[in-house]
Write a protein that holds these residues in place. Structure first.
Motif, PDB file in Angstrom:
ATOM      1  N   LEU A  78       0.703  -1.141  -0.044  1.00 28.97           N
ATOM      2  CA  LEU A  78       0.003  -0.096  -0.039  1.00 28.97           C
ATOM      3  C   LEU A  78       0.719   1.560   0.095  1.00 28.97           C
ATOM      4  O   LEU A  78       0.576   2.161  -0.646  1.00 28.97           O
ATOM      5  N   ALA A  79       2.089   1.152   0.686  1.00 27.02           N
ATOM      6  CA  ALA A  79       2.757   2.350   0.732  1.00 27.02           C
ATOM      7  C   ALA A  79       3.443   2.548  -0.703  1.00 27.02           C
ATOM      8  O   ALA A  79       3.626   3.667  -0.989  1.00 27.02           O
ATOM      9  N   PHE A  80       3.785   1.639  -1.434  1.00 24.66           N
ATOM     10  CA  PHE A  80       4.247   1.680  -2.807  1.00 24.66           C
ATOM     11  C   PHE A  80       3.186   2.217  -3.799  1.00 24.66           C
ATOM     12  O   PHE A  80       3.306   3.172  -4.683  1.00 24.66           O
ATOM     13  N   ILE A  81       2.025   1.698  -3.782  1.00 22.08           N
ATOM     14  CA  ILE A  81       1.013   2.158  -4.592  1.00 22.08           C
ATOM     15  C   ILE A  81       0.527   3.503  -4.379  1.00 22.08           C
ATOM     16  O   ILE A  81      -0.002   4.375  -5.303  1.00 22.08           O
ATOM     17  N   GLY A  82       0.473   3.737  -3.122  1.00 21.96           N
ATOM     18  CA  GLY A  82       0.033   5.206  -2.598  1.00 21.96           C
ATOM     19  C   GLY A  82      -1.425   5.529  -3.164  1.00 21.96           C
ATOM     20  O   GLY A  82      -2.105   4.426  -3.147  1.00 21.96           O
ATOM     21  N   ASP A  83      -1.596   6.700  -3.664  1.00 14.79           N
ATOM     22  CA  ASP A  83      -2.983   7.122  -4.266  1.00 14.79           C
ATOM     23  C   ASP A  83      -2.856   7.079  -5.732  1.00 14.79           C
ATOM     24  O   ASP A  83      -3.752   7.743  -6.477  1.00 14.79           O
ATOM     25  N   ALA A  84      -1.725   6.733  -6.511  1.00 14.04           N
ATOM     26  CA  ALA A  84      -1.641   6.559  -7.849  1.00 14.04           C
ATOM     27  C   ALA A  84      -2.645   5.737  -8.591  1.00 14.04           C
ATOM     28  O   ALA A  84      -3.309   4.985  -7.979  1.00 14.04           O
ATOM     29  N   PRO A  85      -3.175   6.134  -9.728  1.00 12.45           N
ATOM     30  CA  PRO A  85      -3.906   5.402 -10.681  1.00 12.45           C
ATOM     31  C   PRO A  85      -3.115   3.968 -10.702  1.00 12.45           C
ATOM     32  O   PRO A  85      -1.927   4.012 -11.068  1.00 12.45           O
ATOM     33  N   LEU A  86      -4.080   2.941 -10.823  1.00 14.33           N
ATOM     34  CA  LEU A  86      -3.533   1.588 -11.065  1.00 14.33           C
ATOM     35  C   LEU A  86      -3.878   0.966 -12.618  1.00 14.33           C
ATOM     36  O   LEU A  86      -5.249   1.060 -12.829  1.00 14.33           O
ATOM     37  N   ILE A  87      -3.006   0.619 -13.328  1.00 16.52           N
ATOM     38  CA  ILE A  87      -3.105   0.243 -14.567  1.00 16.52           C
ATOM     39  C   ILE A  87      -2.920  -1.339 -14.591  1.00 16.52           C
ATOM     40  O   ILE A  87      -1.850  -1.670 -14.177  1.00 16.52           O
ATOM     41  N   ALA A  88      -3.854  -2.166 -15.227  1.00 19.89           N
ATOM     42  CA  ALA A  88      -3.780  -3.417 -15.411  1.00 19.89           C
ATOM     43  C   ALA A  88      -4.400  -4.110 -16.703  1.00 19.89           C
ATOM     44  O   ALA A  88      -5.163  -3.186 -17.239  1.00 19.89           O
ATOM     45  N   HIS A  89      -3.976  -4.860 -17.073  1.00 21.46           N
ATOM     46  CA  HIS A  89      -4.618  -5.704 -18.428  1.00 21.46           C
ATOM     47  C   HIS A  89      -5.913  -6.736 -17.874  1.00 21.46           C
ATOM     48  O   HIS A  89      -5.692  -7.440 -17.334  1.00 21.46           O
ATOM     49  N   ASN A  90      -7.040  -6.335 -18.196  1.00 23.99           N
ATOM     50  CA  ASN A  90      -8.049  -6.834 -18.015  1.00 23.99           C
ATOM     51  C   ASN A  90      -8.077  -6.691 -16.568  1.00 23.99           C
ATOM     52  O   ASN A  90      -8.234  -7.325 -15.549  1.00 23.99           O
ATOM     53  N   ALA A  91      -8.288  -5.287 -16.344  1.00 20.06           N
ATOM     54  CA  ALA A  91      -8.139  -4.620 -14.802  1.00 20.06           C
ATOM     55  C   ALA A  91      -8.911  -5.184 -13.894  1.00 20.06           C
ATOM     56  O   ALA A  91      -8.917  -5.494 -12.720  1.00 20.06           O
ATOM     57  N   GLY A  92     -10.143  -5.446 -14.478  1.00 12.80           N
ATOM     58  CA  GLY A  92     -11.249  -5.997 -13.331  1.00 12.80           C
ATOM     59  C   GLY A  92     -10.881  -7.410 -12.681  1.00 12.80           C
ATOM     60  O   GLY A  92     -11.156  -7.642 -11.568  1.00 12.80           O
ATOM     61  N   PHE A  93     -10.204  -8.380 -13.355  1.00 11.86           N
ATOM     62  CA  PHE A  93      -9.643  -9.428 -12.842  1.00 11.86           C
ATOM     63  C   PHE A  93      -8.537  -9.071 -11.494  1.00 11.86           C
ATOM     64  O   PHE A  93      -8.775  -9.838 -10.465  1.00 11.86           O
ATOM     65  N   ASP A  94      -7.665  -8.345 -11.939  1.00 11.94           N
ATOM     66  CA  ASP A  94      -6.713  -8.066 -10.992  1.00 11.94           C
ATOM     67  C   ASP A  94      -7.175  -7.143  -9.879  1.00 11.94           C
ATOM     68  O   ASP A  94      -6.810  -7.445  -8.640  1.00 11.94           O
ATOM     69  N   PHE A  95      -7.809  -6.221 -10.054  1.00 14.18           N
ATOM     70  CA  PHE A  95      -8.464  -5.600  -8.903  1.00 14.18           C
ATOM     71  C   PHE A  95      -9.332  -6.558  -8.156  1.00 14.18           C
ATOM     72  O   PHE A  95      -9.481  -6.267  -6.758  1.00 14.18           O
TER      73      PHE A  95
END
Length: 235
Positions: A78-95
């Motif tokens: 959580l410290a690494f990702i912070g409040d940045a937008p998160l990009i993923a391929h087929n992002a619904g799966f990863d989220f």
């Protein structure tokens, strides 16, 4: 702008039926430029590894047995990702898997408003084309020869390159001259960073009459100059 490209590997397709995340890889971008900062971790899923999933990513139950539990690494992630937008391929799966693991730890899930899905971006940019990560790497000439099996950090690094291309790729560089100060290459906090300076007007390079006279006087004082003894060029 800071953004995080990430990918996960799992024991299956649905966290609601008991599947777990076993690996996550994150790549930091700043104004679409990789900063070199990454986050990567394997997790003990506290369950078996189905053969189908193992064939995809090659992670065995024996390999994961001594890895930390997700909750032991959550704060660092959580410290690494912070409040940045998160990009993923087929992002619904990863989220889905990321938030399922976070909620298991009785913590608030990542807001879906931060989600950027490169599959959706690719559909708009290349309607009717293949949308897999492999296909997009081929389309954009991104080397994936070292991708024998899926791996979260490797796939995040490849996806970061694909995402930059989907955002305009090398064409972005053509716009930098318009306002370099608005688009620093790296975060301002990076060591050795200098603030952008204002563009200066071009300097005139023609010698003035005074400079020409001083130069002629200097040349006249040189004895036995080579250019004075050279034979004239034949015509």
């Amino acid at each position: 702008m800071r953004e995080i490209v990430f990918d996960t590997e799992t024991t299956g397709l649905d966290p609601r039926t008991g599947d777990r995340m076993v690996e996550i890889g994150c790549v930091e971008l700043w104004n679409l430029v990789p900063t070199g900062r990454t986050f990567h971790a394997y997790f003990n899923p506290e369950r078996d590894m189905p053969a189908g999933a193992e064939q995809v990513h090659g992670l065995t139950a024996a390999f994961l047995a001594d890895k930390p539990l997700f909750r032991d690494t959550l704060d660092e992630l959580l410290a690494f990702i912070g409040d940045a937008p998160l990009i993923a391929h087929n992002a619904g799966f990863d989220f889905g898997f990321l938030n399922a693991e976070i909620e298991r730890c009785a913590r608030d899930p990542v807001c879906l408003s931060r989600m950027i899905d490169t599959v959706g971006m690719a559909k708009k940019r290349h309607p009717g084309a293949k949308l897999s990560l492999d296909a997009l790497c081929t389309r954009y000439g991104i080397d994936r020869s070292h991708r024998v099996k899926h791996g979260a950090l490797l796939d995040a690094e490849l996806l970061a390159q694909v995402y930059v291309e989907l955002r305009g790729g090398r064409q972005i560089g053509l716009e930098l001259a318009a306002d370099q100060a608005a688009f620093p290459t790296h975060p301002p906090s990076m060591p050795g960073e200098r603030p952008a300076s204002a563009l200066r007007p071009a300097r005139p390079h023609a010698a003035s009459a005074e400079e020409l006279a001083r130069h002629a006087g200097f040349i006249a004082r040189i004895k036995d100059a080579l250019w004075g003894t050279a034979p004239p060029l034949a015509r």
